[in-house]
Structures are given as C-alpha cells and as structure tokens.
Design an enzyme around this catalytic site. Structure first.
Site, PDB file in Angstrom:
ATOM      1  N   THR A 149       3.598   2.946   6.142  1.00 45.13           N
ATOM      2  CA  THR A 149       2.185   2.513   6.136  1.00 45.13           C
ATOM      3  C   THR A 149       1.395   3.459   7.013  1.00 45.13           C
ATOM      4  O   THR A 149       1.844   3.799   8.109  1.00 45.13           O
ATOM      5  CB  THR A 149       2.019   1.086   6.679  1.00 45.13           C
ATOM      6  OG1 THR A 149       0.635   0.885   6.984  1.00 45.13           O
ATOM      7  CG2 THR A 149       2.798   0.797   7.952  1.00 45.13           C
ATOM      8  N   ILE A 150       0.229   3.869   6.542  1.00 40.93           N
ATOM      9  CA  ILE A 150      -0.566   4.793   7.375  1.00 40.93           C
ATOM     10  C   ILE A 150      -1.175   4.076   8.575  1.00 40.93           C
ATOM     11  O   ILE A 150      -1.673   4.709   9.488  1.00 40.93           O
ATOM     12  CB  ILE A 150      -1.671   5.494   6.561  1.00 40.93           C
ATOM     13  CG1 ILE A 150      -2.737   4.487   6.103  1.00 40.93           C
ATOM     14  CG2 ILE A 150      -1.105   6.284   5.395  1.00 40.93           C
ATOM     15  CD1 ILE A 150      -4.046   5.150   5.704  1.00 40.93           C
ATOM     16  N   ASP A 151      -1.140   2.728   8.567  1.00 38.39           N
ATOM     17  CA  ASP A 151      -1.826   1.967   9.621  1.00 38.39           C
ATOM     18  C   ASP A 151      -1.143   2.049  10.988  1.00 38.39           C
ATOM     19  O   ASP A 151      -1.748   1.752  12.005  1.00 38.39           O
ATOM     20  CB  ASP A 151      -1.949   0.491   9.212  1.00 38.39           C
ATOM     21  CG  ASP A 151      -2.713   0.325   7.907  1.00 38.39           C
ATOM     22  OD1 ASP A 151      -3.619   1.140   7.663  1.00 38.39           O
ATOM     23  OD2 ASP A 151      -2.398  -0.591   7.140  1.00 38.39           O
ATOM     24  N   ASP A 175       0.808  -0.017  12.204  1.00 39.58           N
ATOM     25  CA  ASP A 175       0.660  -1.346  12.807  1.00 39.58           C
ATOM     26  C   ASP A 175       1.992  -2.074  12.956  1.00 39.58           C
ATOM     27  O   ASP A 175       2.022  -3.245  13.315  1.00 39.58           O
ATOM     28  CB  ASP A 175      -0.323  -2.198  11.976  1.00 39.58           C
ATOM     29  CG  ASP A 175       0.099  -2.330  10.524  1.00 39.58           C
ATOM     30  OD1 ASP A 175       0.987  -1.590  10.074  1.00 39.58           O
ATOM     31  OD2 ASP A 175      -0.476  -3.179   9.815  1.00 39.58           O
ATOM     32  N   ARG A 200      -6.054  -1.510   9.295  1.00 41.37           N
ATOM     33  CA  ARG A 200      -6.008  -2.990   9.331  1.00 41.37           C
ATOM     34  C   ARG A 200      -6.320  -3.494  10.732  1.00 41.37           C
ATOM     35  O   ARG A 200      -7.301  -3.073  11.316  1.00 41.37           O
ATOM     36  CB  ARG A 200      -4.661  -3.494   8.823  1.00 41.37           C
ATOM     37  CG  ARG A 200      -4.365  -3.001   7.395  1.00 41.37           C
ATOM     38  CD  ARG A 200      -3.911  -4.117   6.517  1.00 41.37           C
ATOM     39  NE  ARG A 200      -2.473  -4.235   6.557  1.00 41.37           N
ATOM     40  CZ  ARG A 200      -1.750  -4.776   5.606  1.00 41.37           C
ATOM     41  NH1 ARG A 200      -2.329  -5.263   4.519  1.00 41.37           N
ATOM     42  NH2 ARG A 200      -0.463  -4.863   5.699  1.00 41.37           N
ATOM     43  N   ASP A 257       4.009  -4.105   6.459  1.00 42.18           N
ATOM     44  CA  ASP A 257       4.232  -5.418   7.036  1.00 42.18           C
ATOM     45  C   ASP A 257       4.645  -6.491   6.003  1.00 42.18           C
ATOM     46  O   ASP A 257       5.682  -7.155   6.137  1.00 42.18           O
ATOM     47  CB  ASP A 257       2.901  -5.827   7.675  1.00 42.18           C
ATOM     48  CG  ASP A 257       3.101  -6.842   8.737  1.00 42.18           C
ATOM     49  OD1 ASP A 257       4.239  -6.995   9.185  1.00 42.18           O
ATOM     50  OD2 ASP A 257       2.106  -7.512   9.103  1.00 42.18           O
ATOM     51  N   GLY A 258       3.823  -6.655   4.966  1.00 39.80           N
ATOM     52  CA  GLY A 258       4.069  -7.691   3.961  1.00 39.80           C
ATOM     53  C   GLY A 258       5.350  -7.425   3.191  1.00 39.80           C
ATOM     54  O   GLY A 258       6.162  -8.338   2.973  1.00 39.80           O
ATOM     55  N   SER A 259       5.558  -6.174   2.794  1.00 42.92           N
ATOM     56  CA  SER A 259       6.758  -5.822   2.026  1.00 42.92           C
ATOM     57  C   SER A 259       8.015  -6.094   2.836  1.00 42.92           C
ATOM     58  O   SER A 259       9.029  -6.577   2.301  1.00 42.92           O
ATOM     59  CB  SER A 259       6.707  -4.342   1.644  1.00 42.92           C
ATOM     60  OG  SER A 259       5.515  -4.082   0.955  1.00 42.92           O
ATOM     61  N   ARG A 305       1.376  -5.022  -5.540  1.00 44.83           N
ATOM     62  CA  ARG A 305       1.413  -6.277  -4.801  1.00 44.83           C
ATOM     63  C   ARG A 305       1.818  -7.349  -5.798  1.00 44.83           C
ATOM     64  O   ARG A 305       1.481  -7.261  -6.981  1.00 44.83           O
ATOM     65  CB  ARG A 305       0.061  -6.561  -4.155  1.00 44.83           C
ATOM     66  CG  ARG A 305      -0.268  -5.480  -3.118  1.00 44.83           C
ATOM     67  CD  ARG A 305      -1.339  -5.867  -2.137  1.00 44.83           C
ATOM     68  NE  ARG A 305      -1.232  -5.070  -0.928  1.00 44.83           N
ATOM     69  CZ  ARG A 305      -1.837  -3.896  -0.731  1.00 44.83           C
ATOM     70  NH1 ARG A 305      -2.605  -3.370  -1.662  1.00 44.83           N
ATOM     71  NH2 ARG A 305      -1.686  -3.237   0.404  1.00 44.83           N
ATOM     72  N   ARG A 314     -26.554  15.294  14.722  1.00 47.38           N
ATOM     73  CA  ARG A 314     -26.437  13.928  14.226  1.00 47.38           C
ATOM     74  C   ARG A 314     -25.290  13.189  14.868  1.00 47.38           C
ATOM     75  O   ARG A 314     -24.357  13.795  15.397  1.00 47.38           O
ATOM     76  CB  ARG A 314     -26.152  13.957  12.717  1.00 47.38           C
ATOM     77  CG  ARG A 314     -27.416  13.951  11.929  1.00 47.38           C
ATOM     78  CD  ARG A 314     -27.164  13.809  10.468  1.00 47.38           C
ATOM     79  NE  ARG A 314     -28.406  14.130   9.779  1.00 47.38           N
ATOM     80  CZ  ARG A 314     -28.490  14.614   8.558  1.00 47.38           C
ATOM     81  NH1 ARG A 314     -27.397  14.834   7.869  1.00 47.38           N
ATOM     82  NH2 ARG A 314     -29.653  14.862   8.020  1.00 47.38           N
ATOM     83  N   GLY A 352       0.835  -1.207   0.000  1.00 48.80           N
ATOM     84  CA  GLY A 352       0.000   0.000   0.000  1.00 48.80           C
ATOM     85  C   GLY A 352       0.864   1.250   0.000  1.00 48.80           C
ATOM     86  O   GLY A 352       1.838   1.323   0.744  1.00 48.80           O
TER      87      GLY A 352
HETATM   88  P1  ADP Z   1       2.159  -4.027   2.753  1.00 52.23           P
HETATM   89  O1  ADP Z   1       3.622  -4.026   2.538  1.00 52.23           O
HETATM   90  O2  ADP Z   1       1.535  -2.682   2.555  1.00 52.23           O
HETATM   91  O3  ADP Z   1       1.792  -4.685   4.068  1.00 52.23           O
HETATM   92  P2  ADP Z   1       1.241  -6.455   1.377  1.00 52.23           P
HETATM   93  O4  ADP Z   1       0.976  -7.187   2.634  1.00 52.23           O
HETATM   94  O5  ADP Z   1       0.221  -6.559   0.295  1.00 52.23           O
HETATM   95  O6  ADP Z   1       1.474  -4.896   1.582  1.00 52.23           O
HETATM   96  O7  ADP Z   1       2.641  -6.995   0.813  1.00 52.23           O
HETATM   97  C1  ADP Z   1       3.229  -6.425  -0.354  1.00 52.23           C
HETATM   98  C2  ADP Z   1       3.987  -7.476  -1.107  1.00 52.23           C
HETATM   99  O8  ADP Z   1       5.047  -7.987  -0.290  1.00 52.23           O
HETATM  100  C3  ADP Z   1       3.196  -8.716  -1.505  1.00 52.23           C
HETATM  101  O9  ADP Z   1       2.443  -8.502  -2.678  1.00 52.23           O
HETATM  102  C4  ADP Z   1       4.304  -9.727  -1.731  1.00 52.23           C
HETATM  103  O10 ADP Z   1       4.938  -9.527  -2.965  1.00 52.23           O
HETATM  104  C5  ADP Z   1       5.292  -9.363  -0.617  1.00 52.23           C
HETATM  105  N1  ADP Z   1       5.068 -10.220   0.571  1.00 52.23           N
HETATM  106  C6  ADP Z   1       4.095 -10.099   1.485  1.00 52.23           C
HETATM  107  N2  ADP Z   1       4.190 -11.059   2.434  1.00 52.23           N
HETATM  108  C7  ADP Z   1       5.252 -11.817   2.081  1.00 52.23           C
HETATM  109  C8  ADP Z   1       5.878 -12.976   2.656  1.00 52.23           C
HETATM  110  N3  ADP Z   1       5.428 -13.523   3.782  1.00 52.23           N
HETATM  111  N4  ADP Z   1       6.960 -13.490   2.022  1.00 52.23           N
HETATM  112  C9  ADP Z   1       7.429 -12.934   0.898  1.00 52.23           C
HETATM  113  N5  ADP Z   1       6.889 -11.828   0.325  1.00 52.23           N
HETATM  114  C10 ADP Z   1       5.831 -11.280   0.896  1.00 52.23           C
END
Ligand code: ADP
Length: 381
Positions: free
Chosen positions: A164-166, A168, A210, A141-143, A110, A201, A17
């Site tokens: 991330t704006i979250d 988290d 999240r 988190d995911g990245s 993503r 209101r 994100g």
């Molecule tokens: P954010 O970074 O905003 O939390 P996402 O959770 O969608 O966004 O993760 C972004 C990208 O990071 C995913 O599309 C994927 O390519 C990669 N990713 C996420 N989780 C994993 C993981 N456990 N292992 C490897 N790559 C990951």
C-alpha cells in the site's frame, strides 16, 4: 487432463488498492516457485472477487470442479489471463517483463461479500478442492484483515504481504509501493515548484495516505516542501489554519518566493468539511492573504488533489528489491512446517514474518515524531 493438474500449488492474489511493486512481487514469487522450489503457482485474478467467482464456478458439483481444473491446465499463463479465467497457472512467460510495471497483471479488486463468513467458507472449500498448500495475499489493511479471517477459519497456510502506498501498516517499517509513491510525489512537487516560484504562489497539494500522514511526511522530507500537514497533528480549526498562513506570510516577508504545502488526505477539519482538504485550506489561506492589512495582497493560493497519479508508475529499484525479499520470505515461511501463518514485514532492515495480530511497532510512532521534527528544522529559513 486432470493427471496434469499441479499437485499442492501455492496460490497468490492481489487485493484492495493497487500499489507499485505488486508485479515485482508476483514475478519473484513465481520465479522462486518454479526455479528454486519446484512448486507451481496459481494466480487468482481480481483478488478475493476472483476466489469467490471460482468457488461459485466449481462449487456446484464435482463435474464443475473438474471443468475448472481442466481449464486451468488447458490455458496456462497469459492465455488464461486473456480467457479471463479466475484461476491461472502461472508460467515463466506470464511474469516476464512485468517487474517495474505499476499495478498488477493479476488485477485487484474490492469484494464486499468476502466479508461474510459463509462466503469465505466457500472459498476455503475451493482452495481445499484444488489442493492449495498455501495462499499468499498481497494488499493493504483490509486485504490483510481478510487473510487473517481465512487463516483463523481454515487449516490453510496463509501468508500476507503488505502492499500500500499509504504506509499505514504499523507492524512494518515499509510496505510495497511506498518508495515509488514518494518518488512520484517528489516529481510532482518539482513540477509545481516551477510555477510556484515563477508566480510567487502558494501551492496546496493533497496527497493520499488514508488516516496516516506518513506518505506526505516522507515526500515533504524528500522534496523540500515548505510545509506538511498530517492527521497525526489532530483536526485543524480556524485559529490553527491562520497560524499556518501566518507562518507562510512571515517566511515571504523574510524573502521566500513561494511555498509548497503538502496536505495529507486524512487531515480532518474542525468544524468538519465535506470538500477535499486542499480546497478548504486554499480558501482559508487565500482569505488570510487577501485581508486589507496583509503584506501580500496579490499572493495567490492554488490547490491540487494529486489523486491516483500517486498509485501508478514504474516501481523504484527499492520497491523491486523489497518485493523480491518479501517473496523469498513468503516461500521460506510457507515451506517451513514449524512456521505459522503471518505477514512479511521489514524491521530494522530485515525481513521477518510477524503474526496477523502483531501489535504496532512503537518505533513507528517515534519515527513519525522524529521525521516531523526533522522537517521542521529543515524547512525553516
Ligand atoms: P486494502 O487492502 O487496500 O486496505 P480494502 O480495505 O478495500 O483495501 O480491502 C480489500 C478487500 O479485503 C475488501 O474488499 C474485502 O474483500 C476484504 N476485507 C477488508 N476488510 C475485511 C474484513 N474485516 N474481513 C474480511 N475481509 C475483509
């Protein structure tokens, strides 16, 4: 042409994100590279997806790798971005005028297939073939989980930057984008409050975040919203919702003319619901106020899901400053041969590099409780 391919560049990508402050970070990373360290920076378009695309383009044979390198040198900066190259040699002009702009000029994405180890192996081979000395990953988190995988599966230097704006990510007090999102929410509350006051209101505004309630909590403190409901309080059942509605009614009996309720998107309901929480809560509140013995039978509840409005907009000075500080720490860390891989983090107002497996800061949980208590004390009258 190949003679000019930059030697041991640093690569950077934005993933997941988008968050305000990503552009300020890119500008700072590129400028520090060119002005202070004399190290070129390669921008990767569209996060891990761009890396995978480049790996596929270049991985077939040495000829294809050479063609990618030639294109990178031939089309630096904005030209490379317009040509939609997956890898762009960043120059001064490519990061000029972008500091406060929301989103990211490199694009973010993503990429499901990056979660496969064999796909990451292709990416690692590409980074090696380009002589990349370090990869900087900006995201949530995911990245950062993806960055950690790359760090563990390669000998490459990998630096993560929380964006991330979250808010988290529990190893840092703040991530890039949070301050801007809080500002945006305060602005939004200011707008909703006009109607709420004029029509007496109750407005239920659903925020992002999240599984974390931090964004809603901070926005409630900063905007003066009367009520904030976060996932940390556990799932909401009918009795709890009634108690909340009762509190609003009591406040109105005491003379309040409106109520702004911030509801974090991560709040769960018992029994579970598949609609947005703002609508679930609106219906339940409305039912309560509409009961025959209710004090305000004409009291209307209006829901609004604020959505992606919160992710965009001009980055605040605080986010731009944090971006510059994270970029400086990223450079210091990646140029220090004794410093390992890790993520830049804000701790007690200092920027540190913490390991990818860094445990949550216990202070974050206590700060959450303290903020809840403070809001409770400030919002009651
Ligand atoms: P954010 O970074 O905003 O939390 P996402 O959770 O969608 O966004 O993760 C972004 C990208 O990071 C995913 O599309 C994927 O390519 C990669 N990713 C996420 N989780 C994993 C993981 N456990 N292992 C490897 N790559 C990951």
């Amino acid at each position: 042409m190949t003679d000019f391919f930059p030697e041991n560049p640093v690569a950077v990508l934005c993933s997941g994100g988008d968050a305000p402050g990503m552009n300020a970070f890119l500008r700072a990373l590129v400028r520090l590279g060119l002005n202070r360290h004399n190290v070129p920076v390669l921008g990767i378009k569209d996060g891990y997806r761009g890396l995978v695309k480049a790996a596929r383009q270049a991985g077939a044979s040495p000829v294809e790798l050479q063609q990618l390198k030639d294109a990178i040198v031939r089309n630096p900066g904005r030209k490379g971005m317009i040509e939609n190259q997956p890898v762009v040699l960043m120059d001064h002009a490519s990061v000029s005028g972008i500091m406060g702009k929301g989103g990211t000029v490199l694009g973010s994405a993503r990429c499901k297939e990056f979660e496969k180890r064999e796909v990451r192996a292709e990416v690692i081979a590409l980074l090696g073939a380009l002589g990349v000395r370090a990869l900087v990953v900006v995201g949530g988190d995911g990245s950062l989980a993806g960055a950690r995988c790359l760090a563990e599966e390669s000998g490459l230097r990998i630096i993560g930057v929380p964006a991330t704006i979250d808010n988290d990510l529990q190893f840092t007090e703040l991530s890039l984008g949070v301050d801007t999102a809080v500002h945006t929410l305060v602005w939004a509350v200011d707008h909703f409050i006009d109607t709420a006051r004029s029509h007496r209101r109750v407005m239920v505004l659903e925020t992002m975040g999240r599984e974390s309630g931090d964004l809603a909590r901070m926005a409630a403190l900063a905007s003066g919203a009367e009520m904030v409901i976060t996932p940390e309080g556990g799932p909401l059942d009918a009795a709890q919702i009634e108690k909340l509605a009762h509190r609003i009614e009591e406040a109105m009996i005491r003379g309040r003319g409106h109520a702004i309720v911030l509801l974090a998107e991560g709040v769960k309901f018992d029994p579970p619901q598949n609609r947005n929480g703002a609508y679930v809560l609106k219906d339940a509140f409305q039912k309560y106020f509409d009961r025959t013995e209710g004090a305000f039978s004409d009291l209307e509840v209006r829901p609004s899901v604020l959505g992606h409005l919160q992710r965009g907009g001009h980055a605040t000075p605080q986010d731009c400053i944090l971006a510059a500080r994270f970029a400086e720490k990223a450079w210091k860390s990646l140029l220090d041969p004794d410093c390992g891989n890790g993520i830049t983090a804000l701790r007690e107002n200092r920027v540190a590099l913490v390991p990818f497996d860094c445990p949550d800061m216990p202070e974050r949980a206590s700060a959450t409780r303290a903020m809840d208590d403070l809001h409770e004390a400030l919002s009651f009258w």
